[in-house]
Design an enzyme around this catalytic site. Structure first.
Site, PDB file in Angstrom:
ATOM      1  N   GLY A 179      -5.186  -4.270   0.187  1.00 30.72           N
ATOM      2  CA  GLY A 179      -4.976  -5.700   0.055  1.00 30.72           C
ATOM      3  C   GLY A 179      -5.357  -6.459   1.300  1.00 30.72           C
ATOM      4  CD  GLN A 180      -1.020  -7.512   4.207  1.00 30.45           C
ATOM      5  OE1 GLN A 180      -0.681  -8.411   4.945  1.00 30.45           O
ATOM      6  NE2 GLN A 180      -0.288  -6.431   3.996  1.00 30.45           N
TER       7      GLN A 180
ATOM      8  CG  MET B 193      -1.835  -1.176   1.353  1.00 28.72           C
ATOM      9  SD  MET B 193      -2.681  -1.692  -0.154  1.00 28.72           S
ATOM     10  CE  MET B 193      -3.602  -0.230  -0.557  1.00 28.72           C
TER      11      MET B 193
HETATM   12  N1  MGD Z   1      -7.661 -14.288  -3.720  1.00 32.85           N
HETATM   13  C1  MGD Z   1      -6.840 -13.396  -3.175  1.00 32.85           C
HETATM   14  N2  MGD Z   1      -7.294 -12.155  -2.892  1.00 32.85           N
HETATM   15  C2  MGD Z   1      -6.452 -11.249  -2.356  1.00 32.85           C
HETATM   16  C3  MGD Z   1      -5.114 -11.578  -2.006  1.00 32.85           C
HETATM   17  C4  MGD Z   1      -4.673 -12.907  -2.285  1.00 32.85           C
HETATM   18  O1  MGD Z   1      -3.522 -13.279  -2.017  1.00 32.85           O
HETATM   19  N3  MGD Z   1      -5.559 -13.776  -2.861  1.00 32.85           N
HETATM   20  N4  MGD Z   1      -4.284 -10.657  -1.475  1.00 32.85           N
HETATM   21  C5  MGD Z   1      -4.807  -9.364  -1.047  1.00 32.85           C
HETATM   22  C6  MGD Z   1      -3.725  -8.366  -1.146  1.00 32.85           C
HETATM   23  S1  MGD Z   1      -2.656  -8.168   0.152  1.00 32.85           S
HETATM   24  C7  MGD Z   1      -3.591  -7.547  -2.224  1.00 32.85           C
HETATM   25  S2  MGD Z   1      -2.329  -6.424  -2.250  1.00 32.85           S
HETATM   26  C8  MGD Z   1      -4.586  -7.548  -3.305  1.00 32.85           C
HETATM   27  C9  MGD Z   1      -3.964  -7.530  -4.711  1.00 32.85           C
HETATM   28  O2  MGD Z   1      -4.978  -7.417  -5.646  1.00 32.85           O
HETATM   29  P1  MGD Z   1      -4.682  -7.135  -7.180  1.00 32.85           P
HETATM   30  O3  MGD Z   1      -3.740  -6.025  -7.330  1.00 32.85           O
HETATM   31  O4  MGD Z   1      -5.982  -7.017  -7.846  1.00 32.85           O
HETATM   32  O5  MGD Z   1      -3.989  -8.500  -7.660  1.00 32.85           O
HETATM   33  P2  MGD Z   1      -2.631  -8.870  -8.416  1.00 32.85           P
HETATM   34  O6  MGD Z   1      -2.889 -10.198  -9.033  1.00 32.85           O
HETATM   35  O7  MGD Z   1      -1.484  -8.746  -7.506  1.00 32.85           O
HETATM   36  O8  MGD Z   1      -2.403  -7.773  -9.562  1.00 32.85           O
HETATM   37  C10 MGD Z   1      -3.434  -7.187 -10.303  1.00 32.85           C
HETATM   38  C11 MGD Z   1      -3.086  -6.923 -11.733  1.00 32.85           C
HETATM   39  O9  MGD Z   1      -2.043  -5.952 -11.885  1.00 32.85           O
HETATM   40  C12 MGD Z   1      -1.700  -6.058 -13.243  1.00 32.85           C
HETATM   41  N5  MGD Z   1      -0.543  -5.249 -13.684  1.00 32.85           N
HETATM   42  C13 MGD Z   1       0.737  -5.645 -13.874  1.00 32.85           C
HETATM   43  N6  MGD Z   1       1.481  -4.630 -14.390  1.00 32.85           N
HETATM   44  C14 MGD Z   1       0.654  -3.572 -14.550  1.00 32.85           C
HETATM   45  C15 MGD Z   1       0.822  -2.249 -15.077  1.00 32.85           C
HETATM   46  O10 MGD Z   1       1.912  -1.835 -15.473  1.00 32.85           O
HETATM   47  N7  MGD Z   1      -0.276  -1.440 -15.102  1.00 32.85           N
HETATM   48  C16 MGD Z   1      -1.507  -1.861 -14.701  1.00 32.85           C
HETATM   49  N8  MGD Z   1      -2.524  -1.027 -14.785  1.00 32.85           N
HETATM   50  N9  MGD Z   1      -1.695  -3.116 -14.199  1.00 32.85           N
HETATM   51  C17 MGD Z   1      -0.632  -3.950 -14.121  1.00 32.85           C
HETATM   52  C18 MGD Z   1      -1.500  -7.564 -13.389  1.00 32.85           C
HETATM   53  O11 MGD Z   1      -1.552  -7.938 -14.746  1.00 32.85           O
HETATM   54  C19 MGD Z   1      -2.620  -8.120 -12.537  1.00 32.85           C
HETATM   55  O12 MGD Z   1      -3.696  -8.630 -13.302  1.00 32.85           O
HETATM   56  O13 MGD Z   1      -5.421  -8.685  -3.231  1.00 32.85           O
HETATM   57  C20 MGD Z   1      -5.958  -8.925  -1.933  1.00 32.85           C
HETATM   58  N10 MGD Z   1      -6.902  -9.994  -2.125  1.00 32.85           N
HETATM   59  N1  MGD Z   2       5.859 -12.043  -6.427  1.00 29.94           N
HETATM   60  C1  MGD Z   2       5.054 -11.321  -5.654  1.00 29.94           C
HETATM   61  N2  MGD Z   2       5.327 -11.209  -4.343  1.00 29.94           N
HETATM   62  C2  MGD Z   2       4.530 -10.452  -3.557  1.00 29.94           C
HETATM   63  C3  MGD Z   2       3.414  -9.784  -4.095  1.00 29.94           C
HETATM   64  C4  MGD Z   2       3.141  -9.926  -5.493  1.00 29.94           C
HETATM   65  O1  MGD Z   2       2.159  -9.366  -6.028  1.00 29.94           O
HETATM   66  N3  MGD Z   2       3.992 -10.690  -6.223  1.00 29.94           N
HETATM   67  N4  MGD Z   2       2.618  -9.040  -3.277  1.00 29.94           N
HETATM   68  C5  MGD Z   2       3.164  -8.492  -2.050  1.00 29.94           C
HETATM   69  C6  MGD Z   2       2.045  -8.083  -1.173  1.00 29.94           C
HETATM   70  S1  MGD Z   2       0.946  -6.927  -1.799  1.00 29.94           S
HETATM   71  C7  MGD Z   2       1.863  -8.567   0.053  1.00 29.94           C
HETATM   72  S2  MGD Z   2       0.624  -7.934   1.035  1.00 29.94           S
HETATM   73  C8  MGD Z   2       2.794  -9.569   0.595  1.00 29.94           C
HETATM   74  C9  MGD Z   2       2.195 -10.591   1.522  1.00 29.94           C
HETATM   75  O2  MGD Z   2       3.259 -11.371   1.997  1.00 29.94           O
HETATM   76  P1  MGD Z   2       3.246 -12.102   3.400  1.00 29.94           P
HETATM   77  O3  MGD Z   2       2.712 -11.233   4.440  1.00 29.94           O
HETATM   78  O4  MGD Z   2       4.609 -12.623   3.614  1.00 29.94           O
HETATM   79  O5  MGD Z   2       2.254 -13.304   3.049  1.00 29.94           O
HETATM   80  P2  MGD Z   2       1.202 -14.079   3.936  1.00 29.94           P
HETATM   81  O6  MGD Z   2       1.062 -15.431   3.343  1.00 29.94           O
HETATM   82  O7  MGD Z   2      -0.025 -13.286   4.048  1.00 29.94           O
HETATM   83  O8  MGD Z   2       1.933 -14.169   5.319  1.00 29.94           O
HETATM   84  C10 MGD Z   2       1.263 -14.078   6.533  1.00 29.94           C
HETATM   85  C11 MGD Z   2       1.930 -15.031   7.497  1.00 29.94           C
HETATM   86  O9  MGD Z   2       1.363 -14.853   8.799  1.00 29.94           O
HETATM   87  C12 MGD Z   2       0.956 -16.120   9.323  1.00 29.94           C
HETATM   88  N5  MGD Z   2      -0.156 -15.802  10.235  1.00 29.94           N
HETATM   89  C13 MGD Z   2      -1.483 -15.768   9.991  1.00 29.94           C
HETATM   90  N6  MGD Z   2      -2.151 -15.307  11.072  1.00 29.94           N
HETATM   91  C14 MGD Z   2      -1.230 -15.040  12.021  1.00 29.94           C
HETATM   92  C15 MGD Z   2      -1.293 -14.505  13.354  1.00 29.94           C
HETATM   93  O10 MGD Z   2      -2.356 -14.167  13.880  1.00 29.94           O
HETATM   94  N7  MGD Z   2      -0.110 -14.345  14.016  1.00 29.94           N
HETATM   95  C16 MGD Z   2       1.084 -14.692  13.451  1.00 29.94           C
HETATM   96  N8  MGD Z   2       2.199 -14.489  14.173  1.00 29.94           N
HETATM   97  N9  MGD Z   2       1.167 -15.214  12.209  1.00 29.94           N
HETATM   98  C17 MGD Z   2       0.034 -15.354  11.505  1.00 29.94           C
HETATM   99  C18 MGD Z   2       0.648 -16.957   8.118  1.00 29.94           C
HETATM  100  O11 MGD Z   2       0.778 -18.348   8.402  1.00 29.94           O
HETATM  101  C19 MGD Z   2       1.705 -16.480   7.111  1.00 29.94           C
HETATM  102  O12 MGD Z   2       2.917 -17.180   7.237  1.00 29.94           O
HETATM  103  O13 MGD Z   2       3.405 -10.276  -0.483  1.00 29.94           O
HETATM  104  C20 MGD Z   2       4.112  -9.455  -1.337  1.00 29.94           C
HETATM  105  N10 MGD Z   2       4.844 -10.320  -2.257  1.00 29.94           N
HETATM  106 MO    MO Z   3      -0.904  -6.833  -0.374  1.00 30.16          MO
END
Ligand code: MGD
Ligand code: MGD
Ligand code: MO
Ligand code: SF4
Length: 767
Positions: free
Chosen positions: A376-377, A170
């Site tokens: 996201g979260q 974020m």
């Molecule tokens: N099912 C599910 N839901 C989730 C999560 C999850 O792990 N699983 N995680 C949560 C979290 S923490 C987050 S941050 C959100 C993420 O939610 P989203 O951002 O909707 O998901 P992503 O798949 O990370 O990426 C979205 C899109 O960004 C596009 N993208 C890549 N490059 C560019 C670019 O240059 N410009 C534009 N406009 N788009 C681009 C990719 O093609 C992709 O389709 O989802 C939340 N919800």
């Molecule tokens: N390649 C790639 N990497 C990414 C992203 C991407 O789009 N592409 N997105 C990024 C984004 S937007 C995000 S938000 C991050 C997320 O990345 P992470 O935060 O590393 O992913 P999570 O799997 O949500 O990890 C949460 C952890 O907390 C543990 N957990 C769950 N509940 C609790 C609790 O109550 N207490 C404790 N102590 N542990 C708990 C779960 O088992 C898990 O291991 O990933 C990032 N990494």
């Molecule tokens: Mo995220």
């Protein structure tokens, strides 16, 4: 795909394992000592923040359904959440503390593990100073946990090395809101969906990542004729099944589209001049300093971004840009964006440019018209952004660099004046770089899995786990074994979500309480209680003043009053969101300054936002951006810049990474439910059919993906979703060789410090 869950649906029965539930409505089950009870709570997963009802039977969480009385999510939930009971009661939960001995993690007592952690941190602070220790937290920790850790590290130890995964998620949205409007967080709310005529989905796979919001958008599309949905994403995600217009720019170049849309809006008279005159200013950065340019200067700047010129930069047909601008300007428009915009080296600029479109057309602060970053979260907003649990922030819009902000927090916390350092601490990538260089000597990691989720993760896995002299000490709190616990020196078993009581704050500024409904397994304890013990241990060792935390708060209820006080008098003011109200009501949206205030649907709007009560210069419904300089939001003239690592002859493909509906991040939780695990046999890479043909690749073939940083391997899925020259890999699979962050890049936005997960250059080979 997502379900309006009736208490009778078979899907709930499958998720819960409860036979009775499949056939009986909820209310008829309230008989007998072990009868099912339904308790109001909030979903564990995404920032949509759906209200849920938890079915509890015999002290166990056995079912979950949507909460129909929830004011904004109205009973809807998605597939992931239904299987939460299986995650909570998974036999794989961590149940005992562990300590690394002779290279192996072995069971230990709580006393032994906590003594080791406190000794290591105290020794590091005494020998190398407070700047040698760090905290790395999460937008999935409870507000009370993040606040407590922030309080301990900044005001107790005197280290601003306090970060969390919202930096990966974020930070660019925060940077965008703060630089345009003066303060963080969206001003609109989910109710706006029911008033909007146009939805602009930007780099957001809303269908899979915020399914309940997407469902509400589709409901609006069905009930009102003429509603338009526009998406902009280089990849055609499942959102594309429901759009009127889908723009697919070259990855990293959508900034040109936003400027060109502004160009059309200005030239075709879709601006709101009165709104601009009252509420907006225009600025450009020259020689590192912001300079005012006026509307005329902005118009001239946009001459470089005619739709045709933009097409040459980003590949989107000029005609489509014109159509998008006309749609945007014609009705009430709501923009939603997520990681496609934020996870970029130009993330803050891209956020600014989306706000620009709303500001010049006056599409903001009205029902159905707003610029809305989807979180996201579940608690990135309430827990980390709002509490200031990042290295440069202090609670509720304060900054570590402002002397009066530090003084205010030191006073509230009872910290010695001057304890909070005036310099921002290390941001996430810099923090893990410092760990790699042994400059951070001890780190506490909680509710996040950086050994899987950090970009260029090879480097940071070595930083945490590679045996060496003076290797930093790594303590990890988790609920399962992960790619991070395998690197840790100490692992502590944590209680999760339904096993503890705390507050989550979601995208529309709504704070909601999730209560404890079941006991944690084995010896697992809540992160809050573990942090309290850690603080007491540091006080005993003389590195935190005696009584700074120990004895002040027994539980999360008790710290909530101090948290409310920290918000008092700030633009976040939620003194009125008392614990009692959180228990009774379905959450409240801040600002909410008094116990009788009903919360704020739209910020910056007179008659709605309590911060504007008594401002007689405004009529009801008028906007004032009171947090911005001169109370005017800033339209920024930003250059268009491509990604840090564009494709070249050696690495000819762009790789983007992201998510699927059924899985959550590093998979530790969702992979526990066989129903979700079965949705995909294994990890895959999406390849465009044109590229597949050239490489003689078919779906199912093994593909090796190589970047300048590392290698991963998985099966091909040939599908016309990504454009030619681009591949997409989901991030959820932890096992090598599919761990995709071995390949991603750790380049970050210079303003927000958010890494560019969405774009790096790779080469592909048949394995
Ligand atoms: N099912 C599910 N839901 C989730 C999560 C999850 O792990 N699983 N995680 C949560 C979290 S923490 C987050 S941050 C959100 C993420 O939610 P989203 O951002 O909707 O998901 P992503 O798949 O990370 O990426 C979205 C899109 O960004 C596009 N993208 C890549 N490059 C560019 C670019 O240059 N410009 C534009 N406009 N788009 C681009 C990719 O093609 C992709 O389709 O989802 C939340 N919800
Ligand atoms: N390649 C790639 N990497 C990414 C992203 C991407 O789009 N592409 N997105 C990024 C984004 S937007 C995000 S938000 C991050 C997320 O990345 P992470 O935060 O590393 O992913 P999570 O799997 O949500 O990890 C949460 C952890 O907390 C543990 N957990 C769950 N509940 C609790 C609790 O109550 N207490 C404790 N102590 N542990 C708990 C779960 O088992 C898990 O291991 O990933 C990032 N990494
Ligand atoms: Mo995220
Ligand atoms: S949309 Fe998000 S908050 Fe709502 S049920 Fe699904 S994962 Fe949970």
């Amino acid at each position: 795909m997502f379900l309006n869950t009736e208490p009778k649906t078979a899907v709930i029965a499958a998720a819960s394992g409860s036979k009775s539930l499949a056939t009986q409505p909820a209310d008829t089950m309230a008989a007998g000592p072990n009868a099912m009870k339904w308790v109001k709570s909030v979903c564990r997963y995404c920032g949509t923040g759906c209200g849920v009802m938890l079915g509890v039977e015999g002290g166990k969480l056995v079912a979950l359904r949507g909460d129909k009385e929830h004011p904004t999510t109205k009973g809807l939930v998605c597939a992931k959440s239904l299987f939460l009971p299986k995650v909570v009661h998974s036999p794989n939960r961590l149940t005992t503390p562990m300590i690394r001995k002779d290279g192996k993690l072995v069971n230990a007592s709580w006393d032994e593990a906590m003594t080791l952690i406190c000794d290591k941190f105290a020794a590091s602070i005494q020998k190398h100073g407070p700047q040698s220790v760090a905290f790395y937290g999460s937008g999935q920790a409870m507000t009370e946990e993040s606040y407590l850790a922030n309080r301990l590290f900044k005001g107790g130890i005197g280290s601003n090395h306090v970060e969390g995964n919202p930096r990966l998620c974020m930070a660019s949205a925060v940077g965008g809101y703060v630089s345009t409007f003066g303060k963080d967080e969206p001003m609109g709310c989910y109710d706006d969906i029911d008033h909007a005529d146009v939805f602009f989905l930007i780099g957001s796979n809303t269908a899979e990542c915020h399914p309940v919001i997407f469902d509400r958008i589709l409901a609006r599309q069905k009930t009102k004729s003429g509603v338009k949905v526009i998406a902009i994403d280089p990849r055609r995600s499942p959102v594309g099944r429901h759009t009127d217009l889908y723009l697919q720019p070259k990855p990293g170049y959508d900034l040109a589209v936003f400027h060109a849309m502004a160009n059309v809006i200005v030239h075709e008279g879709m601006i709101d001049q009165a709104f601009i005159d009252r509420n907006v200013q225009f600025k450009i950065v020259k020689d590192g300093k912001p300079v005012k340019v006026g509307f005329e200067g902005y118009k001239k700047f946009l001459d470089d971004f005619t739709p045709e010129k933009a097409e040459a930069i980003c590949g989107v047909p000029a005609g489509d840009i014109v159509t998008a601008a006309r749609m945007f300007g014609a009705g009430r428009t709501m923009s939603f964006w997520t990681m496609g915009l934020n996870q970029r080296t130009t993330g803050v600029w891209a956020n600014n440019l989306v706000h620009n479109l709303h500001l010049i057309s006056g599409q903001i602060g009205k029902p159905g018209a707003t610029s809305f970053s989807l979180t996201g979260q579940p608690n990135a907003c309430g827990g980390v952004r709002d509490t200031g649990t990042l290295s440069h922030l202090l609670p509720y819009g304060r900054s570590v660099t402002q002397p009066e902000h530090r003084a205010a927090m030191e006073k509230l916390w009872g910290a010695k004046p001057g304890t909070i350092p005036a310099q921002p601490g290390l941001h996430t990538i810099a923090m893990f770089d410092a760990l790699a260089e042994d400059k951070i000597q001890a780190i506490l990691i909680l509710t996040t899995n950086p050994g899987h989720s950090l970009p260029n993760v090879n480097k940071y896995r070595d930083a945490m786990g590679k045996p060496r002299r003076n290797k930093p000490f790594v303590a990890v709190l988790d609920i399962f074994h992960t790619r991070t616990t395998e690197l840790a020196d100490v692992v502590l078993p944590a209680a999760m979500w339904a096993e503890k009581t705390g507050v989550f704050g979601m995208s529309e500024r709504r704070y909601q309480l999730h209560p404890k409904v079941t006991d944690a397994p084995g010896q697992a304890r809540s992160d809050f209680d573990i942090l309290l013990d850690f603080a007491a241990g540091l006080e005993d060792r003389g590195v935190v003043p005696k009584g700074y935390i120990n004895g002040r708060f027994k539980n999360t209820d008790e710290i909530w009053d101090e948290i409310r006080q920290a918000s008092m008098g700030t633009p976040y003011d939620f003194m009125g969101i008392t614990r009692e109200r959180l228990r009774q009501e379905r959450g409240l949206r801040w600002p909410c300054p008094t116990p009788t205030h009903t919360g704020t649907a739209r910020r910056y709007v007179k008659g709605d936002d309590p911060m504007l009560d008594g401002d007689d210069s405004l009529k009801d419904g008028e906007t004032k951006f009171y947090a911005a300089p001169e109370q005017r939001a800033i339209v920024w003239l930003r250059p268009v810049k491509g990604p840090a690592e564009p494709p070249d002859a050696e690495y000819p493909f762009v790789m983007t990474t992201g998510r699927v509906l059924e899985h959550w991040h590093t998979g530790t939780m969702t992979m526990q439910a066989p129903e979700l695990r079965r949705a995909y046999k294994e990890c895959y890479v999406e390849i465009n059919p044109q590229d597949a043909r050239k490489m003689s690749v078919q779906s199912g073939d093994k593909i090796r993906i190589t970047s300048r940083r590392g290698v991963a391997q998985m099966k091909a899925r040939v599908i016309a979703a990504t454009q030619p020259g681009m591949v997409f890999v989901p991030m959820h699979w932890e096992d090598d060789p599919a761990l995709i962050n071995r390949v991603t890049i750790n380049a970050f936005d210079p303003g927000s410090k958010q890494p560019e997960y969405k774009i790096c250059a790779v080469k592909l080979a048949k394995a």
